[in-house]
Scaffold this active site. Structure first.
Site, PDB file in Angstrom:
ATOM      1  N   THR A 175       0.949  -1.041  -0.098  1.00 29.17           N
ATOM      2  CA  THR A 175      -0.019   0.069   0.081  1.00 29.17           C
ATOM      3  C   THR A 175       0.933   1.440   0.154  1.00 29.17           C
ATOM      4  O   THR A 175       2.157   1.110  -0.231  1.00 29.17           O
ATOM      5  CB  THR A 175      -0.919  -0.059   0.978  1.00 29.17           C
ATOM      6  N   ASN A 176       0.377   2.353   0.188  1.00 28.52           N
ATOM      7  CA  ASN A 176       1.104   3.536   0.095  1.00 28.52           C
ATOM      8  C   ASN A 176       0.619   4.510   1.621  1.00 28.52           C
ATOM      9  O   ASN A 176      -0.166   3.882   2.265  1.00 28.52           O
ATOM     10  CB  ASN A 176       1.030   4.420  -1.049  1.00 28.52           C
ATOM     11  N   ARG A 177       1.207   5.633   1.775  1.00 31.29           N
ATOM     12  CA  ARG A 177       1.288   6.425   2.922  1.00 31.29           C
ATOM     13  C   ARG A 177      -0.045   7.432   3.087  1.00 31.29           C
ATOM     14  O   ARG A 177      -0.364   8.167   3.849  1.00 31.29           O
ATOM     15  CB  ARG A 177       2.463   7.097   3.274  1.00 31.29           C
TER      16      ARG A 177
END
Ligand code: C5P
Length: 405
Positions: free
Chosen positions: A210-212
């Site tokens: 995923t990402n932030r």
């Protein structure tokens, strides 16, 4: 754009232990710029004092004594007539019965009779009282007359039992108030689709890529669109944020799920605001069972995900109501150059370029620094500001784009 600003809200408080929560509602509304006139029934006065309400609203809190002994001989008419919204929180079974039958035996009941604005009712009572047929019929009667009923919620009750009857959480009631006051705004009947959060691509049943993204900017945009009167659909990955009241929420996990949800809803939409941080790659294979560690290295082969905005661009002419498609470019370098090329490639009506390298702006922060870029080459640079404030400016531009078409 704040739908609460200078709005006159009559907050009615009746006899229920939940009356203490009315102070939080009154305080929040006042801080948001509303003019709150609290009115307590004799039952309400037993649970919370007018002084408490006066203190948090900065205004006189009315009680039945004002009806008979006040200087104004038509207090109830004035209170009813001059309100933009009446909120009864908490509303006891007894008070609901009274307004369902048009009785006027208290200042509050008379003000409800005299009012011609929307009325929100937040029931609060014992579970059996709530489920009693008489109460149910009274509530049905109110709904037939377009009173809006919020809750009640389930949980611990004053009787010591657990059941349905608790007054809805003040935050939910505040959301309902904000939503009701925003209806009829400049984006009335416009349908806006907002995406938010970072997609999750499964490596196995336990692990993800995923990402932030926190989802904060997307949720703020959904709220700003609601505040302008729009009908909002929010397609989001799971976040810890409260969903803006009144939005239709669709939860998704992966880029593929997000794409499917978007295309299922796009036909009716006037605008798509693609704020989600869609993962650009996913594991080629998502293992069915958890991958065991055995001390050796693990190589993941990644494949590109579908570029949703590119797909939207390809089919844009099929979506005849879709007047505005807005993308985001979160970049750590060459911000404007990268944003310009995405604007063209994805055939956007506007791109919000935000610099994620700044200390105070970007993913998990409450602030953001952005520039708006348009297809005609024009650009609007903005200073560092709250994500709420940026959301309002984004909606201002979208409104202009929608109106122009
Ligand atoms: O990841 P990228 O920088 O290309 O994102 C730019 C815009 O494209 C964003 O609005 C993002 O939501 C959208 N996007 C998309 N599908 C992807 C990746 C990004 O629609 N697979």
């Amino acid at each position: 754009m704040n739908p609460l600003k200078d709005k006159k809200i009559l907050l009615g408080i009746t006899g229920s232990i939940a009356a203490y929560k009315a102070a939080e509602i009154a305080s929040s509304l006042t801080k948001s710029g509303a003019i709150v006139n609290a009115v307590l029934t004799p039952g309400g006065e037993k649970f919370i004092t007018p002084l408490t309400l006066h203190s948090v609203t900065g205004r006189h809190a009315s009680v039945d004594k004002d009806l008979w002994e006040g200087e104004q001989h038509v207090t109830h008419i004035e209170l009813g007539h001059n309100s933009d919204l009446i909120v009864i929180a908490p509303a006891s079974a007894d008070f609901i019965a009274k307004i369902a039958h048009g009785l006027g035996d208290s200042l509050l009941a008379l003000a409800v009779l005299a009012g011609h604005c929307p009325v929100l009712v937040a029931p609060a009572m014992d579970g059996n009282m709530y489920l009693n047929q008489a109460t149910q019929e009274n509530i049905a009667q109110l709904m037939k007359r377009n009173f809006q009923i919020i809750g009640p919620a389930s949980g611990h009750l004053a009787s010591g039992l657990v059941g349905v009857g608790r007054m809805s959480d003040p935050q939910e009631i505040l959301g309902a108030i904000r939503y009701t006051l925003s209806r009829g705004g400049i984006l009335e009947n416009k349908k806006i689709l907002v995406t938010a959060g970072g997609t999750q691509e499964a490596i196995d049943p336990v692990r993800i890529i995923t990402n932030r993204s926190s989802g904060k900017q997307g949720y703020a945009i959904a709220q700003a669109a609601l505040d302008l009167g729009a009908d909002v659909t929010l397609i989001t990955t799971a976040t810890t944020l409260a969903v803006p009241y009144g939005s239709k929420v669709i939860y998704v996990k992966s880029a593929k799920e997000m794409q499917n949800a978007i295309f299922e809803n796009l036909m009716d939409m006037n605008a798509l605001i693609m704020c989600a941080a869609v993962a650009d790659f996913r594991p080629e294979v998502s293992e069915k069972e958890k991958i065991k560690k055995d001390g050796s290295e693990l190589l993941l082969r990644l494949e590109p995900t579908e570029d949703i905005l590119l797909e939207v661009a390809k089919k844009r002419n099929e979506y005849t109501k879709l007047n505005a498609v807005i993308g985001f470019a979160a970049e750590s370098e060459n911000l404007i150059k990268n944003a310009e090329s995405k604007l063209k490639k994805k055939k956007l009506d506007m791109i919000v370029a935000n610099d994620i390298s700044g200390k105070e702006s970007g993913f998990e922060s409450d602030k953001n620094q952005a520039s708006f870029l348009f297809p005609d080459g024009s650009k609007r640079d903005l200073p560092l500001m709250g994500k709420d404030q940026l959301a309002e400016l984004i909606m201002e531009e979208i409104n202009k784009i929608i109106i122009k078409q």
